[in-house]
Enzyme design. Structure first.
Site, PDB file in Angstrom:
ATOM      1  N   HIS A 251       0.840  -1.220   0.000  1.00  0.00           N
ATOM      2  CA  HIS A 251       0.000   0.000   0.000  1.00  0.00           C
ATOM      3  C   HIS A 251       0.865   1.257   0.000  1.00  0.00           C
ATOM      4  O   HIS A 251       0.785   2.097   0.888  1.00  0.00           O
ATOM      5  CB  HIS A 251      -0.931  -0.010   1.221  1.00  0.00           C
ATOM      6  CG  HIS A 251      -2.017  -1.024   1.112  1.00  0.00           C
ATOM      7  ND1 HIS A 251      -1.974  -2.249   1.761  1.00  0.00           N
ATOM      8  CD2 HIS A 251      -3.166  -1.028   0.393  1.00  0.00           C
ATOM      9  CE1 HIS A 251      -3.063  -2.945   1.458  1.00  0.00           C
ATOM     10  NE2 HIS A 251      -3.786  -2.245   0.630  1.00  0.00           N
ATOM     11  N   ASN A 252       1.688   1.372  -1.052  1.00  0.00           N
ATOM     12  CA  ASN A 252       2.638   2.489  -1.164  1.00  0.00           C
ATOM     13  C   ASN A 252       2.242   3.379  -2.332  1.00  0.00           C
ATOM     14  O   ASN A 252       1.165   3.185  -2.924  1.00  0.00           O
ATOM     15  CB  ASN A 252       4.045   1.902  -1.371  1.00  0.00           C
ATOM     16  CG  ASN A 252       4.056   0.860  -2.474  1.00  0.00           C
ATOM     17  OD1 ASN A 252       3.464   1.070  -3.533  1.00  0.00           O
ATOM     18  ND2 ASN A 252       4.680  -0.291  -2.215  1.00  0.00           N
ATOM     19  N   PHE A 253       3.117   4.319  -2.704  1.00  0.00           N
ATOM     20  CA  PHE A 253       2.762   5.281  -3.762  1.00  0.00           C
ATOM     21  C   PHE A 253       2.618   4.596  -5.114  1.00  0.00           C
ATOM     22  O   PHE A 253       1.806   5.009  -5.957  1.00  0.00           O
ATOM     23  CB  PHE A 253       3.831   6.387  -3.826  1.00  0.00           C
ATOM     24  CG  PHE A 253       3.575   7.395  -4.904  1.00  0.00           C
ATOM     25  CD1 PHE A 253       4.398   7.471  -6.024  1.00  0.00           C
ATOM     26  CD2 PHE A 253       2.477   8.251  -4.828  1.00  0.00           C
ATOM     27  CE1 PHE A 253       4.139   8.396  -7.037  1.00  0.00           C
ATOM     28  CE2 PHE A 253       2.220   9.174  -5.825  1.00  0.00           C
ATOM     29  CZ  PHE A 253       3.047   9.243  -6.943  1.00  0.00           C
ATOM     30  N   HIS A 255       1.253   1.719  -5.623  1.00  0.00           N
ATOM     31  CA  HIS A 255      -0.133   1.207  -5.640  1.00  0.00           C
ATOM     32  C   HIS A 255      -1.099   2.357  -5.926  1.00  0.00           C
ATOM     33  O   HIS A 255      -2.016   2.235  -6.747  1.00  0.00           O
ATOM     34  CB  HIS A 255      -0.470   0.559  -4.293  1.00  0.00           C
ATOM     35  CG  HIS A 255      -1.918   0.219  -4.115  1.00  0.00           C
ATOM     36  ND1 HIS A 255      -2.575  -0.714  -4.889  1.00  0.00           N
ATOM     37  CD2 HIS A 255      -2.853   0.712  -3.251  1.00  0.00           C
ATOM     38  CE1 HIS A 255      -3.848  -0.793  -4.518  1.00  0.00           C
ATOM     39  NE2 HIS A 255      -4.043   0.066  -3.521  1.00  0.00           N
ATOM     40  N   HIS A 291      -6.973   7.176  -2.060  1.00  0.00           N
ATOM     41  CA  HIS A 291      -7.768   6.151  -1.374  1.00  0.00           C
ATOM     42  C   HIS A 291      -7.009   5.358  -0.311  1.00  0.00           C
ATOM     43  O   HIS A 291      -7.636   4.763   0.553  1.00  0.00           O
ATOM     44  CB  HIS A 291      -8.396   5.195  -2.381  1.00  0.00           C
ATOM     45  CG  HIS A 291      -7.484   4.076  -2.770  1.00  0.00           C
ATOM     46  ND1 HIS A 291      -6.428   4.247  -3.632  1.00  0.00           N
ATOM     47  CD2 HIS A 291      -7.445   2.789  -2.369  1.00  0.00           C
ATOM     48  CE1 HIS A 291      -5.781   3.097  -3.762  1.00  0.00           C
ATOM     49  NE2 HIS A 291      -6.366   2.197  -3.012  1.00  0.00           N
ATOM     50  N   ASP A 292      -5.675   5.342  -0.336  1.00  0.00           N
ATOM     51  CA  ASP A 292      -4.901   4.592   0.675  1.00  0.00           C
ATOM     52  C   ASP A 292      -3.875   5.491   1.373  1.00  0.00           C
ATOM     53  O   ASP A 292      -2.865   4.996   1.894  1.00  0.00           O
ATOM     54  CB  ASP A 292      -4.168   3.409   0.027  1.00  0.00           C
ATOM     55  CG  ASP A 292      -5.037   2.145  -0.015  1.00  0.00           C
ATOM     56  OD1 ASP A 292      -4.807   1.302  -0.916  1.00  0.00           O
ATOM     57  OD2 ASP A 292      -5.930   2.009   0.838  1.00  0.00           O
ATOM     58  N   ASP A 401      -9.073  -0.422  -7.541  1.00  0.00           N
ATOM     59  CA  ASP A 401      -8.251  -0.720  -6.355  1.00  0.00           C
ATOM     60  C   ASP A 401      -7.716  -2.152  -6.370  1.00  0.00           C
ATOM     61  O   ASP A 401      -6.580  -2.404  -5.983  1.00  0.00           O
ATOM     62  CB  ASP A 401      -9.096  -0.497  -5.094  1.00  0.00           C
ATOM     63  CG  ASP A 401      -8.260  -0.598  -3.820  1.00  0.00           C
ATOM     64  OD1 ASP A 401      -8.845  -0.794  -2.748  1.00  0.00           O
ATOM     65  OD2 ASP A 401      -7.017  -0.488  -3.910  1.00  0.00           O
TER      66      ASP A 401
HETATM   67  C1  LUO Z   1      -8.754  -7.532  -1.668  1.00  0.00           C
HETATM   68  C2  LUO Z   1      -7.647  -6.817  -0.897  1.00  0.00           C
HETATM   69  C3  LUO Z   1      -7.920  -6.341   0.383  1.00  0.00           C
HETATM   70  C4  LUO Z   1      -6.924  -5.688   1.082  1.00  0.00           C
HETATM   71  C5  LUO Z   1      -5.693  -5.534   0.505  1.00  0.00           C
HETATM   72  C6  LUO Z   1      -5.435  -6.003  -0.750  1.00  0.00           C
HETATM   73  C7  LUO Z   1      -6.409  -6.654  -1.445  1.00  0.00           C
HETATM   74  N1  LUO Z   1      -6.105  -7.105  -2.731  1.00  0.00           N
HETATM   75  C8  LUO Z   1      -5.895  -8.386  -3.104  1.00  0.00           C
HETATM   76  N2  LUO Z   1      -5.976  -9.541  -2.354  1.00  0.00           N
HETATM   77  N3  LUO Z   1      -5.923  -6.263  -3.777  1.00  0.00           N
HETATM   78  C9  LUO Z   1      -5.547  -6.994  -4.841  1.00  0.00           C
HETATM   79  C10 LUO Z   1      -5.512  -8.345  -4.449  1.00  0.00           C
HETATM   80  C11 LUO Z   1      -5.176  -9.550  -5.102  1.00  0.00           C
HETATM   81  O1  LUO Z   1      -4.831  -9.611  -6.298  1.00  0.00           O
HETATM   82  N4  LUO Z   1      -5.227 -10.686  -4.350  1.00  0.00           N
HETATM   83  C12 LUO Z   1      -5.601 -10.669  -3.031  1.00  0.00           C
HETATM   84  N5  LUO Z   1      -5.526 -11.872  -2.482  1.00  0.00           N
HETATM   85  C13 LUO Z   1      -5.921 -12.533  -1.368  1.00  0.00           C
HETATM   86  C14 LUO Z   1      -4.865 -12.500  -0.341  1.00  0.00           C
HETATM   87  C15 LUO Z   1      -7.282 -12.224  -0.776  1.00  0.00           C
HETATM   88  O2  LUO Z   1      -8.053 -13.105  -0.689  1.00  0.00           O
HETATM   89  N6  LUO Z   1      -7.533 -10.953  -0.376  1.00  0.00           N
HETATM   90  C16 LUO Z   1      -8.760 -10.584   0.182  1.00  0.00           C
HETATM   91  C17 LUO Z   1      -9.978 -11.153  -0.167  1.00  0.00           C
HETATM   92  C18 LUO Z   1     -11.162 -10.680   0.393  1.00  0.00           C
HETATM   93  C19 LUO Z   1     -11.112  -9.658   1.333  1.00  0.00           C
HETATM   94  O3  LUO Z   1     -12.219  -9.159   1.942  1.00  0.00           O
HETATM   95  C20 LUO Z   1     -13.461  -9.678   1.524  1.00  0.00           C
HETATM   96  C21 LUO Z   1      -9.878  -9.100   1.689  1.00  0.00           C
HETATM   97  C22 LUO Z   1      -8.718  -9.569   1.118  1.00  0.00           C
HETATM   98 ZN    ZN Z   2      -5.793   0.251  -2.327  1.00  0.00          ZN
END
Ligand code: LUO
Ligand code: ZN
Length: 508
Positions: A251-253, A255, A291-292, A401
């Site tokens: 979650h850096n610049f 991103h 946003h972050d 995002d």
């Molecule tokens: C979804 C998300 C939440 C917080 C931080 C990053 C992410 N992101 C991702 N998570 N953003 C992009 C991606 C990605 O390509 N993959 C994932 N992967 C996994 C670890 C995951 O399942 N993340 C996830 C899924 C659902 C959720 O809340 C419903 C939060 C994180």
């Molecule tokens: Zn983000």
């Protein structure tokens, strides 16, 4: 008892052609884990008290587990013995105690003598350099020796904060100088066109260049003319946004730039720039950019469980997203970076309300709530209906995002490594603090392919399918690449499982 050596015991053992005997996924037990770890320990001639870390040729950490992917002729793992079992000799607490006793002594002497004798400054810098040596060994986070540069931690040690702060400020000054020097250059047409597509490769660009490209986005959408934004105010705003993103793995610049660039691409690809009010376009791009802001690298679940300042301040209600939005309006409150300086009060209210809605919508805990609302209006969508456009704007910020997998695999895959590094850091911190470990953040339980196939299947595809119903052109631009990504990670997941099954079958 093993003692911490003067420098990290680094024995690089190139484990060529090491075919680790895997175990079947469900039957992995400590035994198997210990056997594999023992194998590496023997290879590195390390004692039972030494801590091992395994790195891929590209430097990323891999878990020592029976699921370890076998290496090949031209790629090797790098094994480091990074530390002794420091917890048992309590180095961490000794150093912390020493540091806090020194701070206490300094305060006492200042009260009595009115100044700080040189001896105390010397002592503090010696403790500081010893601690830096300890922390300099990467990934000791699970040893309680992690470089915690969070504001809470830094506030306890002013000297450290000052040193670190000077480095960051120097870096910011460098970036600003390069940004302003480059901003007068004209970006070539080919780059301007690429900037409008999900094919754009962020890894090719440095931070000053990304700031120039963000300025191009605001200019090409005609925001400077429509909202009477002076170029220097826009540049100050973009630079302040850059300064308020932290140096953390995901979650850096970079991103922030990716999300803003994807939003910019969606605005052009969906032709929404001709269907929405210019204020709503400004809300979309500025929300993506902000946003972050000031993300600490630890999720809302961590903020709430650890009862951090943010959780307390926002009563556990989307603490991170509320903070990102508050930081954004803190930047806009400053005259020199207020791009909304010349809009009317009514316009300001509309833009502020829109940005708050869009930034708060990026809390993934609200994913289903927002997607279901969009599903209900999508079949009868009407761009003149405020409710419809408001939920569409939330969806567009959400799509931007989490859209890394819509990019070329060579661009997307490094982002997953960065994400898992940040997630695993949180899982380590939760283990250290005795907090519940967030399921997909436990480095000992998560495999990269299976976590990503679930995410793509259950989160990305439903979301991207719904927005493609409204904008069919997005089928080729974002839906197809995500389907290919699902195939890629599914193949990887199958290969890993077959490898594990074969290893069990061949086990003596
Ligand atoms: C979804 C998300 C939440 C917080 C931080 C990053 C992410 N992101 C991702 N998570 N953003 C992009 C991606 C990605 O390509 N993959 C994932 N992967 C996994 C670890 C995951 O399942 N993340 C996830 C899924 C659902 C959720 O809340 C419903 C939060 C994180
Ligand atoms: Zn983000």
């Amino acid at each position: 008892m093993a003692k911490w050596s003067e420098q990290s015991l680094e024995q690089t053992a190139r484990l060529k052609m090491l075919k680790v005997r895997g175990c079947s996924y469900s039957s992995v037990t400590c035994n198997d884990l210990c056997n594999v770890a023992d194998l590496f320990r023997a290879a590195a001639e390390a004692s039972p008290h030494h801590i091992l870390k395994l790195y891929k040729a590209n430097g990323s950490v891999v878990n020592i587990s029976p699921m370890l992917e076998p290496n090949s002729q031209d790629s090797y793992y790098r094994l480091e013995v990074v530390a002794s079992d420091l917890q048992s000799i309590g180095v961490k607490s000794d150093v912390d105690n020493m540091e806090s006793r020194l701070c206490h002594l300094e305060t006492k002497v200042q009260q009595d003598a009115g100044n700080t004798p040189e001896i105390i400054d010397n002592l503090k810098s010696q403790v500081e350099s010893f601690k830096r040596k300890l922390e300099s060994v990467k990934h000791l986070s699970w040893m309680g020796l992690f470089r915690d540069e969070s504001p809470q931690q830094l506030s306890k040690f002013p000297a450290k904060a000052k040193g670190l702060q000077l480095n960051i400020e120097e870096e910011h000054r460098e970036v600003r100088k390069k940004f302003l020097n480059m901003s007068s250059l004209r970006v070539i047409e080919e780059v301007r066109q690429q900037l409008k597509t999900p094919m754009f490769d962020n890894w090719q660009w440095e931070e000053p260049e990304m700031l120039v490209l963000l300025q191009v986005m605001f200019t090409d959408l005609d925001f400077l003319t429509v909202f009477h934004i002076e170029v220097d105010v826009l540049q100050n705003f973009l630079f302040e946004v850059y300064c308020h993103y932290n140096n953390i793995p995901f979650h850096n610049f970079q991103h922030c730039f990716c999300v803003t660039q994807m939003m910019y691409g969606l605005i052009w690809l969906t032709d929404i720039w001709s269907k929405l009010d210019p204020m709503d376009l400004l809300i979309l791009l500025t929300s993506a950019l902000c946003h972050d802001l000031d993300h600490p690298g630890y999720s809302n679940v961590y903020q709430i469980n650890a009862q951090t300042d943010l959780a307390l301040r926002y009563n556990d209600i989307s603490p991170l997203e509320n903070h990102h939005c508050a930081v954004a309006f803190g930047i806009l409150a400053k005259e020199e970076s207020n791009i909304l300086k010349h809009v009317t009060t009514e316009q300001y209210k509309h833009i502020r309300a829109g940005m708050i809605r869009c930034i708060l919508a990026t809390d993934m805990a609200r994913h289903n709530e927002i997607l279901n609302k969009f599903k209900s209006v999508q079949p009868v969508f009407d761009f003149r209906n405020k409710d419809h456009t408001e939920v569409l704007m939330k969806i567009m910020v959400k799509v931007s995002d989490i859209s890394n997998e819509a990019r070329p695999m060579a661009v997307a895959e490094p982002w997953l490594d960065c994400l898992l590094q940040e997630f695993f850091n949180q899982g380590d911190a939760e283990k250290l603090k005795g907090l519940p470990v967030t399921p997909f953040m436990d480095r000992d339980k998560v495999s990269k392919p299976s976590s990503q196939t679930s995410f793509i299947r259950f989160v990305l595809l439903p979301l991207f399918t719904e927005i493609t119903k409204l904008f069919p052109c997005l089928e080729q631009h974002i839906l197809e690449p995500v389907r290919r990504a699902l195939e890629y990670y599914s193949d990887l997941e199958r290969a890993t499982q077959q490898e594990a099954a074969a290893a069990v079958a061949n086990k003596p």
